[in-house]
Design an enzyme around this catalytic site. Structure first.
Site, PDB file in Angstrom:
ATOM      1  N   LYS A 187      -5.284 -17.793 -13.791  1.00 17.96           N
ATOM      2  CA  LYS A 187      -5.740 -18.268 -12.742  1.00 17.96           C
ATOM      3  C   LYS A 187      -4.170 -18.637 -12.453  1.00 17.96           C
ATOM      4  CE  LYS A 187      -7.513 -17.204 -10.179  1.00 17.96           C
ATOM      5  NZ  LYS A 187      -8.352 -15.919 -10.401  1.00 17.96           N
ATOM      6  N   ARG A 221      -2.631 -10.067   2.497  1.00 16.73           N
ATOM      7  CA  ARG A 221      -2.639  -8.337   1.479  1.00 16.73           C
ATOM      8  C   ARG A 221      -0.959  -7.547   1.469  1.00 16.73           C
ATOM      9  NH1 ARG A 221      -6.719  -4.833   2.738  1.00 16.73           N
ATOM     10  NH2 ARG A 221      -5.831  -2.953   2.403  1.00 16.73           N
ATOM     11  N   GLU A 268      -0.916 -17.298 -11.927  1.00 14.56           N
ATOM     12  CA  GLU A 268      -0.596 -15.900 -10.856  1.00 14.56           C
ATOM     13  C   GLU A 268      -0.158 -17.035  -9.886  1.00 14.56           C
ATOM     14  OE1 GLU A 268      -4.198 -14.208  -9.206  1.00 14.56           O
ATOM     15  OE2 GLU A 268      -5.287 -15.249  -9.927  1.00 14.56           O
ATOM     16  N   HIS A 322      -4.721 -15.812 -35.829  1.00 19.21           N
ATOM     17  CA  HIS A 322      -4.507 -14.552 -36.891  1.00 19.21           C
ATOM     18  C   HIS A 322      -2.936 -14.139 -35.976  1.00 19.21           C
ATOM     19  CE1 HIS A 322      -8.082 -13.279 -38.491  1.00 19.21           C
ATOM     20  NE2 HIS A 322      -8.915 -13.514 -37.193  1.00 19.21           N
ATOM     21  N   LYS A 374      -3.392  -9.789  -2.158  1.00 18.23           N
ATOM     22  CA  LYS A 374      -4.975  -9.641  -2.778  1.00 18.23           C
ATOM     23  C   LYS A 374      -5.889  -8.371  -2.634  1.00 18.23           C
ATOM     24  CE  LYS A 374      -8.649 -12.574  -1.734  1.00 18.23           C
ATOM     25  NZ  LYS A 374      -8.790 -13.091  -3.328  1.00 18.23           N
ATOM     26  N   ASN A 421      -0.057   2.134   4.883  1.00 15.78           N
ATOM     27  CA  ASN A 421      -0.648   0.874   4.152  1.00 15.78           C
ATOM     28  C   ASN A 421      -0.332   2.231   3.072  1.00 15.78           C
ATOM     29  OD1 ASN A 421      -3.237  -0.110   3.179  1.00 15.78           O
ATOM     30  ND2 ASN A 421      -1.763  -0.457   1.777  1.00 15.78           N
ATOM     31  N   GLY A 422       0.271   2.287   1.486  1.00 14.59           N
ATOM     32  CA  GLY A 422       0.272   3.036   0.571  1.00 14.59           C
ATOM     33  C   GLY A 422       1.273   3.948   0.259  1.00 14.59           C
ATOM     34  N   TRP A 442       3.976  -5.777   1.630  1.00 13.63           N
ATOM     35  CA  TRP A 442       3.508  -5.413   0.372  1.00 13.63           C
ATOM     36  C   TRP A 442       4.536  -4.315  -0.669  1.00 13.63           C
ATOM     37  CZ3 TRP A 442       2.640  -3.188  -5.051  1.00 13.63           C
ATOM     38  CH2 TRP A 442       2.660  -4.100  -5.731  1.00 13.63           C
ATOM     39  N   CYS A 453      -0.089  -4.291   1.875  1.00 17.64           N
ATOM     40  CA  CYS A 453       0.631  -3.422   3.456  1.00 17.64           C
ATOM     41  C   CYS A 453      -1.168  -4.435   4.605  1.00 17.64           C
ATOM     42  CB  CYS A 453       1.013  -2.806   3.557  1.00 17.64           C
ATOM     43  SG  CYS A 453       2.256  -2.785   2.729  1.00 17.64           S
ATOM     44  N   GLU A 462     -10.275 -16.163 -17.963  1.00 18.33           N
ATOM     45  CA  GLU A 462      -9.466 -16.346 -16.097  1.00 18.33           C
ATOM     46  C   GLU A 462      -8.886 -17.427 -15.964  1.00 18.33           C
ATOM     47  OE1 GLU A 462     -10.229 -14.824 -13.936  1.00 18.33           O
ATOM     48  OE2 GLU A 462     -10.153 -16.437 -12.266  1.00 18.33           O
TER      49      GLU A 462
HETATM   50  C1  F6R Z   1      -6.968 -12.547  -9.602  1.00 22.66           C
HETATM   51  C2  F6R Z   1      -7.011 -11.655  -8.100  1.00 22.66           C
HETATM   52  C3  F6R Z   1      -7.173 -10.276  -9.005  1.00 22.66           C
HETATM   53  C4  F6R Z   1      -7.536  -9.336  -8.461  1.00 22.66           C
HETATM   54  C5  F6R Z   1      -8.212  -8.374  -8.563  1.00 22.66           C
HETATM   55  C6  F6R Z   1      -9.167  -7.174  -8.673  1.00 22.66           C
HETATM   56  O1  F6R Z   1      -7.112 -13.952  -9.212  1.00 22.66           O
HETATM   57  O2  F6R Z   1      -7.047 -11.822  -7.384  1.00 22.66           O
HETATM   58  O3  F6R Z   1      -6.718  -9.982 -10.500  1.00 22.66           O
HETATM   59  O4  F6R Z   1      -9.207  -9.726  -9.356  1.00 22.66           O
HETATM   60  O5  F6R Z   1      -6.800  -7.357  -8.490  1.00 22.66           O
HETATM   61  O6  F6R Z   1      -9.464  -7.446  -7.162  1.00 22.66           O
HETATM   62  P1  F6R Z   1     -10.101  -6.907  -6.571  1.00 22.66           P
HETATM   63  O7  F6R Z   1     -11.466  -7.707  -6.983  1.00 22.66           O
HETATM   64  O8  F6R Z   1     -10.437  -6.621  -5.292  1.00 22.66           O
HETATM   65  O9  F6R Z   1     -11.082  -5.598  -7.222  1.00 22.66           O
END
Ligand code: F6R
Length: 612
Positions: free
Chosen positions: A489, A27, A492, A508, A607, A99-100, A73, A2, A485
């Site tokens: 990517k 956000r 998501e 395994h 994010k 927000n929260g 969100w 949010c 990673e």
């Molecule tokens: C993946 C991604 C999330 C963040 C995770 C932690 O692309 O963006 O997995 O890495 O939410 O976020 P931060 O780094 O902001 O604590």
């Protein structure tokens, strides 16, 4: 999660608020709304993105100079017009954005229902604004005092801003656990979840601390009080934020722009820290703690998502170079599993946003046990950056695409610098080897640039695999976190199921998944377990899996075995994650674009994960 923004001043509020919401859309983006005081309190909200709201309010001719706005969100209640913020109080004299999560909302709601209140939305936020109004009326107190009393009854996390029809020259904000920044302009004030909606109007900002309430009055000085009713002096800081970093600058998406920024962002994270001529590494932010870190019996790294993957690379680096035992923990598990934390432990918290609720809670837990907390954050002024004893900023610049790219490589760069510095201090590395590694680290930004030139080839590959339903990513040693990673990517942003695995673990279990339909991305660069990875490739080939191999330039052996190869420049084994991640970012990006997915704002994600 949010985004909230507010404005009070002499300018028309609506355009400022809508622009602010666009900046904060990373956000959350399932619904948006705005409340403006213009004669009465006008409230407009819609399901969907900020652009929907923008269209919706276009002809509303709302000229007011004070207002609040929100991009959501969803936590409590599905995304729809009713659950969108702002929310009115019963009299419709007050409106709130939040927000929260109010954790005790159910018991508060029950009390309010007994007192005759009815609720139109499913949100916890509506409970809070009714509670504030109830206190204001029943205790006959000013709004500011009603907010304070209400917040002292609330359990949970919040950043809120409230506007009142009865007080047309006042905004009231408060925070606990979710961020809030106030911008002080020339006769006007801005308030937002982060500084991005503020940066173009003023450089003077105040970061509100937890359990603080800010009272913003038109043409008056800012007033800050704590929930315990103590006055605080606002601490004004200068904002350093480059506005162009908030624009796409010709790229189709922020994610692509951020992938291409990596030669610079990696360089920026080393700037002023690595001096190859002198053979020195200086991390100013941790200088008071580096002796303690180098001599630590144990380092615990806490993080989530991509930052956790960077932490895993960190574990390999610290153990390999500086011989410090490291444990890497998901912050969400660590905080609830009664971990053993000693006073001489060093806890490194890694976070791009600096606001991740689980990481913040893990820090608080470790702090309460007396551990030393070091941060690796990207956002200056963020909650995590402020909760740590010391730390190193990654200086990657604002990351707006929801999928983390340049933040990851910047985090790995900082961890590499730390590991090399501690190795040098402890004498666990030969001088000549130290020089070899720092020379190679200095060369990485150029090699990242070279790696980016394979985009055309990756695009072709993406075309072939656009509609594949599953992917496997395999790597060993330093390339195992890269495999994780790469898979994250892809999931998501393209919604394709993908799993990252240590290559040797394949036999395994996951080997059962392999058939001629299954693409397997194998990171098979020189050195380390190169030969062993070749054996794993043979095992895949025997089962007719489609092999996409990331190899070192000039490699011949893997080329003969793999169906597709992507070459990256040669580098030291421990620096390969900084290069091998790039083609995987590009592959996910192009597959997502070809599947017509919203790359910068993937479904269900946000994010900044400020809820647990
Ligand atoms: C993946 C991604 C999330 C963040 C995770 C932690 O692309 O963006 O997995 O890495 O939410 O976020 P931060 O780094 O902001 O604590």
């Amino acid at each position: 999660m949010c985004g909230i923004v507010g404005y009070i001043g002499s300018k028309q509020a609506l355009p400022i608020l809508i622009k602010g919401l666009h900046r904060l859309e990373y956000r959350g983006y399932d619904s948006a709304g705005v409340a403006i005081l213009d004669g009465g309190l006008k409230l407009y909200k819609t399901k969907g993105k900020v652009s929907h709201l923008e269209n919706f309010v276009k002809d509303k001719n709302t000229k007011g100079t004070i207002g609040i706005a929100h991009t959501r969100w969803a936590t409590h209640g599905e995304p729809n017009n009713i659950n969108a913020h702002p929310h009115f109080s019963r009299s419709k004299n007050l409106a709130i954005i939040h927000n929260g999560i109010i954790e005790n909302y159910a018991s508060l709601k029950e009390e309010l229902i007994k007192r005759g209140y009815t609720f139109t939305s499913d949100t916890d936020t509506e409970v809070l604004i009714h509670l504030i109004e109830d206190i204001k009326i029943s205790e006959k107190v000013e709004l500011e005092e009603a907010v304070r009393i209400a917040l002292s009854q609330v359990v949970g996390a919040y950043a809120i801003v409230i506007i009142s029809e009865d007080e047309p020259d006042t905004l009231i904000g408060a925070r606990k656990g979710s961020p809030l920044v106030i911008g002080i302009g020339n006769g006007d004030f801005y308030i937002a979840s982060d500084a991005t909606p503020i940066a173009e109007y003023t450089k003077d900002v105040v970061y509100l601390n937890d359990k603080e309430i800010v009272i913003i009055k038109r043409d008056k000085e800012l007033k800050i009080r704590t929930i315990e009713n103590k006055d605080k002096t606002p601490y004004i800081q200068k904002l350093e934020l480059n506005l162009s970093a908030l624009e796409k600058e010709g790229f189709d998406h922020f994610m692509l722009k951020e992938i291409y920024e990596q030669p610079h962002s990696i360089l920026d994270s080393m700037r002023g820290r690595l001096n190859v001529k002198e053979g020195s590494i200086r991390l100013g932010g941790i200088s008071d703690y580096e002796q303690k870190m180098a001599n630590a019996k144990r380092i615990i790294i806490v993080a989530c998502g991509t930052s956790w993957h960077a932490g895993l690379v960190g574990e390999y680096l610290f153990e390999d170079l500086a011989r410090i035992p490291v444990e890497v923990e998901y912050a969400s598990e660590f905080r609830y599993r009664n971990p053993i934390i000693n006073e001489d432990d060093i806890v490194i918290a890694i976070s791009q946003s600096g606001e991740t609720a689980d990481t913040l809670a893990a820090i608080e837990l470790a702090k309460s046990k007396g551990a030393t907390i070091i941060g690796i954050c990207n956002v200056v002024g963020s909650s995590i950056a402020r909760a740590t004893h010391a730390g190193s900023f990654t200086h990657a610049g604002p990351e707006i695409g929801v999928a983390s790219t340049k933040a990851f490589t910047a985090q790995v760069t900082i961890l590499t610098l730390m590991a090399l510095r501690f190795a040098q201090m402890k004498g666990t590395i030969e001088k000549s080897r130290f020089y070899q590694l720092i020379n190679e680290l200095e060369a990485i930004p150029e090699k990242v640039k070279e790696t980016l030139s394979i985009e055309v080839q990756i695009k072709e590959l993406a075309r072939m695999f656009t509609y594949t339903r599953n992917f496997l990513y395999l790597g060993r040693g330093y390339n195992f976190p890269v495999a994780l990673e790469g898979a994250l990517k892809l999931k998501e942003i393209s919604y394709i199921h993908a799993e990252g695995y240590p290559a040797a673990e394949m036999k395994h279990g996951p080997i059962a998944l392999i058939d001629r339909e299954m693409p397997i991305v194998v990171i098979a660069t020189y050195r380390g377990a190169y030969e062993k990875v070749i054996s794993n490739i043979q095992e895949i080939k025997a089962r007719k899996g489609k092999i996409i191999a990331i190899v070192t330039k000039g490699d011949k052996t893997v080329k003969e075995l793999a169906d597709y190869v992507i070459e990256i420049p040669e580098t030291e084994e421990m620096l390969v994650p900084l290069l091998a991640t790039i083609p995987l970012q590009l592959l996910s990006y192009h597959i997502a674009v070809m599947r017509d997915c919203n790359v910068d704002q993937p479904r269900n994600l946000a994010k900044s994960v400020t809820v647990e």
